[in-house]
Motif scaffolding. Structure first.
Motif, PDB file in Angstrom:
ATOM      1  N   MET A   1      87.939  50.370 132.993  1.00  0.00           N
ATOM      2  CA  MET A   1      87.615  51.795 133.073  1.00  0.00           C
ATOM      3  C   MET A   1      88.172  52.560 131.866  1.00  0.00           C
ATOM      4  O   MET A   1      87.544  53.489 131.385  1.00  0.00           O
ATOM      5  N   ASN A   2      89.358  52.121 131.398  1.00  0.00           N
ATOM      6  CA  ASN A   2      89.963  52.822 130.260  1.00  0.00           C
ATOM      7  C   ASN A   2      89.110  52.721 129.003  1.00  0.00           C
ATOM      8  O   ASN A   2      89.063  53.660 128.209  1.00  0.00           O
ATOM      9  N   TRP A   3      88.431  51.574 128.817  1.00  0.00           N
ATOM     10  CA  TRP A   3      87.556  51.446 127.649  1.00  0.00           C
ATOM     11  C   TRP A   3      86.360  52.384 127.751  1.00  0.00           C
ATOM     12  O   TRP A   3      85.897  52.922 126.736  1.00  0.00           O
ATOM     13  N   ILE A   4      85.883  52.620 128.962  1.00  0.00           N
ATOM     14  CA  ILE A   4      84.784  53.581 129.145  1.00  0.00           C
ATOM     15  C   ILE A   4      85.259  54.980 128.783  1.00  0.00           C
ATOM     16  O   ILE A   4      84.564  55.726 128.085  1.00  0.00           O
ATOM     17  N   PHE A   5      86.478  55.344 129.249  1.00  0.00           N
ATOM     18  CA  PHE A   5      87.049  56.645 128.877  1.00  0.00           C
ATOM     19  C   PHE A   5      87.125  56.773 127.358  1.00  0.00           C
ATOM     20  O   PHE A   5      86.791  57.820 126.787  1.00  0.00           O
ATOM     21  N   LEU A   6      87.570  55.711 126.706  1.00  0.00           N
ATOM     22  CA  LEU A   6      87.737  55.744 125.256  1.00  0.00           C
ATOM     23  C   LEU A   6      86.401  55.887 124.529  1.00  0.00           C
ATOM     24  O   LEU A   6      86.277  56.688 123.599  1.00  0.00           O
ATOM     25  N   ILE A   7      85.404  55.158 124.958  1.00  0.00           N
ATOM     26  CA  ILE A   7      84.083  55.222 124.315  1.00  0.00           C
ATOM     27  C   ILE A   7      83.459  56.601 124.504  1.00  0.00           C
ATOM     28  O   ILE A   7      82.968  57.213 123.545  1.00  0.00           O
ATOM     29  N   VAL A   8      83.489  57.102 125.722  1.00  0.00           N
ATOM     30  CA  VAL A   8      82.909  58.434 125.984  1.00  0.00           C
ATOM     31  C   VAL A   8      83.695  59.504 125.231  1.00  0.00           C
ATOM     32  O   VAL A   8      83.118  60.437 124.657  1.00  0.00           O
ATOM     33  N   GLY A   9      85.027  59.360 125.185  1.00  0.00           N
ATOM     34  CA  GLY A   9      85.846  60.288 124.405  1.00  0.00           C
ATOM     35  C   GLY A   9      85.478  60.275 122.934  1.00  0.00           C
ATOM     36  O   GLY A   9      85.437  61.322 122.284  1.00  0.00           O
ATOM     37  N   GLY A  10      85.190  59.090 122.399  1.00  0.00           N
ATOM     38  CA  GLY A  10      84.754  58.990 121.003  1.00  0.00           C
ATOM     39  C   GLY A  10      83.428  59.681 120.760  1.00  0.00           C
ATOM     40  O   GLY A  10      83.213  60.290 119.714  1.00  0.00           O
ATOM     41  N   LEU A  11      82.542  59.611 121.743  1.00  0.00           N
ATOM     42  CA  LEU A  11      81.252  60.306 121.614  1.00  0.00           C
ATOM     43  C   LEU A  11      81.456  61.820 121.600  1.00  0.00           C
ATOM     44  O   LEU A  11      80.809  62.539 120.830  1.00  0.00           O
ATOM     45  N   PHE A  12      82.383  62.299 122.441  1.00  0.00           N
ATOM     46  CA  PHE A  12      82.675  63.738 122.425  1.00  0.00           C
ATOM     47  C   PHE A  12      83.379  64.144 121.135  1.00  0.00           C
ATOM     48  O   PHE A  12      83.243  65.288 120.694  1.00  0.00           O
ATOM     49  N   GLU A  13      84.118  63.220 120.508  1.00  0.00           N
ATOM     50  CA  GLU A  13      84.709  63.521 119.210  1.00  0.00           C
ATOM     51  C   GLU A  13      83.617  63.764 118.176  1.00  0.00           C
ATOM     52  O   GLU A  13      83.700  64.682 117.367  1.00  0.00           O
ATOM     53  N   ALA A  14      82.588  62.932 118.210  1.00  0.00           N
ATOM     54  CA  ALA A  14      81.466  63.136 117.294  1.00  0.00           C
ATOM     55  C   ALA A  14      80.797  64.479 117.555  1.00  0.00           C
ATOM     56  O   ALA A  14      80.415  65.185 116.617  1.00  0.00           O
ATOM     57  N   LEU A  15      80.669  64.845 118.827  1.00  0.00           N
ATOM     58  CA  LEU A  15      80.062  66.140 119.165  1.00  0.00           C
ATOM     59  C   LEU A  15      80.902  67.290 118.641  1.00  0.00           C
ATOM     60  O   LEU A  15      80.356  68.264 118.111  1.00  0.00           O
ATOM     61  N   PHE A  16      82.237  67.192 118.744  1.00  0.00           N
ATOM     62  CA  PHE A  16      83.014  68.329 118.245  1.00  0.00           C
ATOM     63  C   PHE A  16      82.964  68.413 116.726  1.00  0.00           C
ATOM     64  O   PHE A  16      82.934  69.507 116.163  1.00  0.00           O
ATOM     65  N   ALA A  17      82.878  67.290 116.030  1.00  0.00           N
ATOM     66  CA  ALA A  17      82.735  67.338 114.574  1.00  0.00           C
ATOM     67  C   ALA A  17      81.385  67.936 114.187  1.00  0.00           C
ATOM     68  O   ALA A  17      81.296  68.764 113.278  1.00  0.00           O
ATOM     69  N   PHE A  18      80.332  67.505 114.873  1.00  0.00           N
ATOM     70  CA  PHE A  18      78.998  68.041 114.612  1.00  0.00           C
ATOM     71  C   PHE A  18      78.956  69.539 114.913  1.00  0.00           C
ATOM     72  O   PHE A  18      78.364  70.319 114.162  1.00  0.00           O
ATOM     73  N   SER A  19      79.611  69.952 116.006  1.00  0.00           N
ATOM     74  CA  SER A  19      79.652  71.374 116.370  1.00  0.00           C
ATOM     75  C   SER A  19      80.335  72.199 115.287  1.00  0.00           C
ATOM     76  O   SER A  19      79.904  73.325 114.990  1.00  0.00           O
ATOM     77  N   LEU A  20      81.404  71.659 114.693  1.00  0.00           N
ATOM     78  CA  LEU A  20      82.074  72.372 113.596  1.00  0.00           C
ATOM     79  C   LEU A  20      81.136  72.602 112.420  1.00  0.00           C
ATOM     80  O   LEU A  20      81.098  73.690 111.842  1.00  0.00           O
ATOM     81  N   GLU A  21      80.376  71.559 112.074  1.00  0.00           N
ATOM     82  CA  GLU A  21      79.438  71.691 110.961  1.00  0.00           C
ATOM     83  C   GLU A  21      78.385  72.739 111.278  1.00  0.00           C
ATOM     84  O   GLU A  21      78.069  73.580 110.442  1.00  0.00           O
ATOM     85  N   ARG A  22      77.823  72.701 112.466  1.00  0.00           N
ATOM     86  CA  ARG A  22      76.780  73.650 112.846  1.00  0.00           C
ATOM     87  C   ARG A  22      77.347  75.070 112.930  1.00  0.00           C
ATOM     88  O   ARG A  22      76.670  76.035 112.585  1.00  0.00           O
ATOM     89  N   MET A  23      78.583  75.201 113.402  1.00  0.00           N
ATOM     90  CA  MET A  23      79.209  76.516 113.486  1.00  0.00           C
ATOM     91  C   MET A  23      79.382  77.111 112.090  1.00  0.00           C
ATOM     92  O   MET A  23      79.127  78.308 111.893  1.00  0.00           O
ATOM     93  N   SER A  24      79.768  76.286 111.120  1.00  0.00           N
ATOM     94  CA  SER A  24      79.972  76.799 109.761  1.00  0.00           C
ATOM     95  C   SER A  24      78.653  77.204 109.106  1.00  0.00           C
ATOM     96  O   SER A  24      78.644  78.014 108.181  1.00  0.00           O
ATOM     97  N   ALA A  25      77.536  76.647 109.584  1.00  0.00           N
ATOM     98  CA  ALA A  25      76.226  76.968 109.026  1.00  0.00           C
ATOM     99  C   ALA A  25      75.512  78.068 109.808  1.00  0.00           C
ATOM    100  O   ALA A  25      74.365  78.387 109.519  1.00  0.00           O
TER     101      ALA A  25
END
Length: 112
Positions: A1-25
């Motif tokens: 289960m912990n690996w699932i938490f980690l993988i999904v957390g990594g996907l949300f990390e990508a979303l927050f990075a993408f959100s930063l880029e879109r926010m700056s634009a």
């Protein structure tokens, strides 16, 4: 289960990075909506990283952080390619593949 938490957390990390880029634009209300997306996704991402490295069957913090960051990096690059038209140059894809291989390798050598 912990690996699932980690993988999904990594996907949300990508979303927050993408959100930063879109926010700056963006500006106005759209920028605030991207900020909200950033805030929610960074909160979820950090919480899931915490869940993955704590409790029963916890993933070692070094491995967990490296995999979490790697997943976020891979999917941030992919989002840039798909949604922002970023480069798909050979060396960029080559090193992205080496990152994926490293993430898989860390998973394979980590004691479960």
């Amino acid at each position: 289960m912990n690996w699932i938490f980690l993988i999904v957390g990594g996907l949300f990390e990508a979303l927050f990075a993408f959100s930063l880029e879109r926010m700056s634009a963006s500006s106005g209300k759209t920028a605030w909506l991207w900020f909200l997306s950033f805030f929610i996704s960074v909160s979820i991402s950090m919480f899931l990283l915490f869940k993955a490295i704590s409790g029963d069957n916890a993933i070692a913090v070094g491995t967990g952080y490296a995999v979490w960051g790697g997943i976020g990096a891979v999917f941030t690059v992919l989002a840039g390619i798909i949604f922002l038209g970023e480069s798909t140059a050979f060396w960029r894809i080559f090193f992205l593949c080496t990152l994926v291989i490293s993430i898989v390798g860390l998973n394979l050598v980590t004691k479960h």
